[in-house]
Design an enzyme around this catalytic site. Structure first.
Site, PDB file in Angstrom:
ATOM      1  CB  CYS A   2      -0.868   0.039   1.261  1.00  0.00           C
ATOM      2  SG  CYS A   2      -1.930  -1.376   1.420  1.00  0.00           S
ATOM      3  NE  ARG A  27       4.544   1.392  -1.208  1.00  0.00           N
ATOM      4  CZ  ARG A  27       5.642   0.706  -0.905  1.00  0.00           C
ATOM      5  NH1 ARG A  27       6.700   0.829  -1.673  1.00  0.00           N
ATOM      6  NH2 ARG A  27       5.678  -0.103   0.134  1.00  0.00           N
ATOM      7  CD1 TRP A  75      -2.561  -4.858  -4.605  1.00  0.00           C
ATOM      8  CD2 TRP A  75      -2.073  -6.125  -2.852  1.00  0.00           C
ATOM      9  NE1 TRP A  75      -2.421  -6.130  -5.066  1.00  0.00           N
ATOM     10  CE2 TRP A  75      -2.125  -6.951  -4.003  1.00  0.00           C
ATOM     11  CE3 TRP A  75      -1.781  -6.729  -1.630  1.00  0.00           C
ATOM     12  CZ2 TRP A  75      -1.906  -8.319  -3.971  1.00  0.00           C
ATOM     13  CZ3 TRP A  75      -1.548  -8.096  -1.593  1.00  0.00           C
ATOM     14  CH2 TRP A  75      -1.624  -8.863  -2.752  1.00  0.00           C
ATOM     15  CG  ASN A 101       2.109  -1.257   3.539  1.00  0.00           C
ATOM     16  OD1 ASN A 101       1.480  -2.214   3.084  1.00  0.00           O
ATOM     17  ND2 ASN A 101       3.332  -0.958   3.166  1.00  0.00           N
ATOM     18  N   GLY A 102       0.343  -3.499   5.538  1.00  0.00           N
ATOM     19  CA  GLY A 102       0.798  -4.753   6.153  1.00  0.00           C
ATOM     20  C   GLY A 102      -0.400  -5.606   6.547  1.00  0.00           C
ATOM     21  CD  GLU A 485      11.245 -10.949 -16.035  1.00  0.00           C
ATOM     22  OE1 GLU A 485      11.045 -11.752 -15.106  1.00  0.00           O
ATOM     23  OE2 GLU A 485      10.825  -9.772 -16.010  1.00  0.00           O
ATOM     24  CE  LYS A 489       8.282  -7.553 -16.509  1.00  0.00           C
ATOM     25  NZ  LYS A 489       8.622  -8.414 -15.485  1.00  0.00           N
ATOM     26  CD  GLU A 492       4.723  -8.840 -13.710  1.00  0.00           C
ATOM     27  OE1 GLU A 492       4.609  -8.211 -12.656  1.00  0.00           O
ATOM     28  OE2 GLU A 492       5.744  -8.827 -14.416  1.00  0.00           O
ATOM     29  CG  HIS A 508      11.085 -34.877 -20.735  1.00  0.00           C
ATOM     30  ND1 HIS A 508      11.423 -36.188 -20.974  1.00  0.00           N
ATOM     31  CD2 HIS A 508      12.175 -34.145 -21.049  1.00  0.00           C
ATOM     32  CE1 HIS A 508      12.693 -36.246 -21.369  1.00  0.00           C
ATOM     33  NE2 HIS A 508      13.174 -35.030 -21.428  1.00  0.00           N
ATOM     34  CE  LYS A 611       8.502  -1.699  -9.316  1.00  0.00           C
ATOM     35  NZ  LYS A 611       8.750  -2.414 -10.587  1.00  0.00           N
TER      36      LYS A 611
HETATM   37  C1  AGP Z   1       8.081  -8.108 -11.518  1.00  0.00           C
HETATM   38  O1  AGP Z   1       7.563  -7.765 -12.809  1.00  0.00           O
HETATM   39  C2  AGP Z   1       7.007  -8.315 -10.519  1.00  0.00           C
HETATM   40  N1  AGP Z   1       6.309  -7.108 -10.304  1.00  0.00           N
HETATM   41  C3  AGP Z   1       7.418  -9.067  -9.285  1.00  0.00           C
HETATM   42  O2  AGP Z   1       7.646 -10.391  -9.693  1.00  0.00           O
HETATM   43  C4  AGP Z   1       8.671  -8.571  -8.522  1.00  0.00           C
HETATM   44  O3  AGP Z   1       9.823  -8.841  -9.270  1.00  0.00           O
HETATM   45  C5  AGP Z   1       8.755  -9.361  -7.217  1.00  0.00           C
HETATM   46  O4  AGP Z   1       7.585  -9.075  -6.482  1.00  0.00           O
HETATM   47  C6  AGP Z   1       9.988  -9.026  -6.386  1.00  0.00           C
HETATM   48  O5  AGP Z   1       9.954  -7.671  -6.051  1.00  0.00           O
HETATM   49  P1  AGP Z   1      11.303  -7.006  -5.450  1.00  0.00           P
HETATM   50  O6  AGP Z   1      12.340  -7.110  -6.524  1.00  0.00           O
HETATM   51  O7  AGP Z   1      10.931  -5.600  -5.105  1.00  0.00           O
HETATM   52  O8  AGP Z   1      11.695  -7.825  -4.237  1.00  0.00           O
END
Ligand code: AGP
Length: 616
Positions: A2, A27, A75, A101-102, A485, A489, A492, A508, A611
């Protein structure tokens, strides 16, 4: 998870808080709210949805003038993104407003206790219990908000950053943190609190780190910090080394486009000052103890998501250069599998935000087991580097788009520097070998620039495939984490099924997924590196092509042997095998970004994501 902002000073608090929330909206953006103090009264506005919804609410129902305020973008963890669940939450007697936050892990027990005492809770959130507890503790604390916060924190379990207001103390904001980010901005006659320095960097570059289990009391002229036992603490001051414009779009339509384009500079900045004139490694600032380096017998990388993929790429290089075994562990799994880690282990925690709870908890576990710890992080003053024995900062600048791009490339580069340093100190590589690799690394910004100049075909390809149901990504060796990766992407951003595989693994089982026309992106190893890798992946391509797949090859310039087997070829510059991820990833980032744009998605703030995931 958050976004949290607090302000006290001379300016209109609403303006400062909302502009801070706008910078933190990446965030979390399920709902937003603000509270200000005006003429001895609390004024609260909060609304489900994005910050813009809150701003239009305030436009219809303005807040009074005030120089003290707090704000929150959410969030959702407990309770859906509704108006009533939005923060701030206010105590029944209207005396206390709080944002959080948390996760309060014992909130159900606290809620039951409050309900039994006759308190009516109006939301589904864990946070609301804190508002009622603060109001209950305030008179017991002789109406000292700081003491009330200290008494309340003693009742809470879990992860929390809290900010609260009491209209009877109009020029005071009190904050507390445990396992969740909070940083102080120090101004002239004004002070700031936020989850991230981006919220106040336009007003001040002077900041204070807050440590674990600390309470901060802000007034216009002062900042005081105590621990949860009431002992005074002197917080560590630092200067933010980037300005507000770095957190702006600078003419780009999307933060993600800007951050993809910034990758050559981000890599160059991450290398800067770490490669000496004679092409020797210089990592003094990392505070890596040579005696420790000589003694370790293995390396473990702990990270999540994209950062874990960076660790997987680094594994190949660090093992190749140092001959030390490197395990890459998903942080969320690490401490629950009773890992074999101890004083002989160097644990490298990779994190862009430095606040990812899974990674932080794994780091703490590793330290408890006696491991030596090194953080690779992009956020100065964040928790993970603060709790590590050593740190090597990436210098990607603020990464605002939720989907990580420039952080990924700089994490790989930083991990390579660490690997070369380990090899240099342990004598696993000759100095001239280190110098040669550093020269290649030093060329990478220009190589990445070349890719950025040739990505238009990738955009066209993404638009052609906008209706694809699924996209598979194949790679071998360092190309395998790149495939993962690329798939992440696409998930996401385009919200579509995408999966990365080691190319050799397809036969396999997963090859059953191949059907006519399915797009398969293949990261093709350089034929100049390990020819066998190239030959094997050509065979893998033929296996899927024979079953109707549409082959999109990411292949280096001059590799004509791939041409007969690919429907589309995206060319990347020739680079050494171990450095190929730094150029092969860029087309995949562009592909996902364009696909999401073609689908009309919010590229910078994809649904359901945040984020920095500061809950486990
Ligand atoms: C990356 O595109 C994502 N948003 C997510 O996987 C991110 O890499 C992961 O949450 C780790 O975040 P950090 O690097 O801030 O620890």
């Amino acid at each position: 998870m958050c976004g949290i902002v607090g302000y006290v000073g001379q300016k209109q608090a609403l303006e400062v808080v909302v502009s801070g929330l706008r910078r933190l909206e990446y965030r979390g953006y399920d709902s937003a709210g603000v509270a200000v103090i005006s003429e001895g009264e609390l004024e609260v506005r909060k609304k489900a949805g994005k910050l813009a919804n809150l701003e239009s609410l305030i436009g219809q129902d303005p807040l009074p003038s005030s120089t003290t305020g707090i704000g929150h973008t959410r969030w959702a963890t407990h309770g859906g993104p509704t108006d009533s669940n939005a923060h701030p939450h206010v105590s029944e007697n209207g005396r206390i407003a709080v944002i959080h936050n948390g996760i309060i892990e014992n909130f159900a027990e606290l809620r039951d206790e409050l309900t039994a005492a006759g308190v009516h809770l109006s939301s589904e959130t864990d946070t609301e219990v804190v508002a009622h507890l603060l109001a209950r503790e305030l008179p017991l604390a002789e109406f000292d908000l700081t003491v009330a916060m200290m008494r309340t924190c003693a009742l809470l379990e879990g992860a929390f950053t809290l900010l609260c207001l009491d209209p009877h103390q109009p020029d005071v904001v009190v904050g507390a943190r445990r396992n969740s980010p909070l940083v102080v901005g120090v101004g002239d006659g004004e002070n700031f609190l936020a989850s991230d320095v981006a919220a106040f960097v336009e007003y001040t570059s002077e900041a204070l780190e807050l440590g674990q289990d600390q309470i901060v009391t802000l007034t216009p002229d002062g900042v005081s910090v105590i621990d949860f036992d009431g002992n005074p603490v002197i917080p560590l001051a630092f200067t933010i080394d980037w300005d507000a414009s770095a957190a702006e779009k600078d003419g780009y339509e999307l933060f993600m486009l800007k951050e993809i384009a910034e990758q050559p500079r981000a890599v160059a900045d991450t290398l800067r000052g770490r490669i000496g004139k004679d092409f020797r490694i210089q990592l003094d600032e990392a505070n890596l103890d040579d005696a420790v380096i000589k003694k370790i017998s293995k390396v473990m990388v702990i990270a999540c998501g994209t950062a874990a993929h960076a660790g997987m790429v680094a594994k190949y290089a660090i093992e190749h250069w140092t001959r030390l075994p490197v395990d890459v562990e998903l942080a969320s799994e690490f401490r629950y599998r009773d890992p074999i880690v101890g004083p002989d282990t160097l644990v490298i925690a990779i994190s862009q935000s430095g606040e990812t709870m899974d990674t932080l908890m794994a780091l703490r576990y590793a330290k408890e087991q006696g491991a030596h710890t090194l953080a690779i992080c992009n956020t100065v003053g964040s928790t993970i580097p603060r709790e590590s024995d050593a740190v090597l900062y990436t210098r990607a600048g603020p990464e605002v788009a939720v989907a990580s791009t420039k952080a990924f490339l700089t994490q790989i580069v930083a991990a390579y520097l660490v690997g070369l340093y380990l090899a240099q100190v342990r004598g696993a590589l000759f100095e001239d070998e280190v110098r040669s690799i550093l020269r290649d690394l030093d060329d990478m910004p220009s190589k990445i620039d070349l890719v950025l100049d040739t990505v238009e075909p990738v955009r066209a390809l993404a638009r052609q495939l906008v209706d694809a149901r699924s996209v598979l990504f194949l790679g071998r060796h360092v190309g395998f984490p790149v495939a993962l990766e690329g798939a992440l992407k696409l998930k996401e951003l385009a919200y579509m099924h995408a999966e990365g595989f080691p190319a050799g693994e397809l036969k396999h089982g997963p090859i059953a997924l191949i059907e006519d026309g399915i797009p398969v992106v293949v990261i093709v190893p350089s034929p100049r590196g390990r020819a066998v890798l190239h030959d094997k992946i050509v065979s893998n391509i033929q296996e899927v092509r024979a079953r109707g797949a549409r082959i999109i090859a990411i292949a280096e310039e001059g590799d004509e042997s791939i041409t007969p087997y690919a429907d589309d070829i995206i060319r990347i510059p020739e680079v050494p095998t171990l450095l190929q991820p730094l150029v092969a990833t860029v087309p995949l980032q562009v592909f996902a970004c364009e696909m999401a744009t073609a689908k009309g998605h919010d590229v910078d703030q994809p649904r359901n994501l945040a984020k920095s995931v500061t809950v486990e």
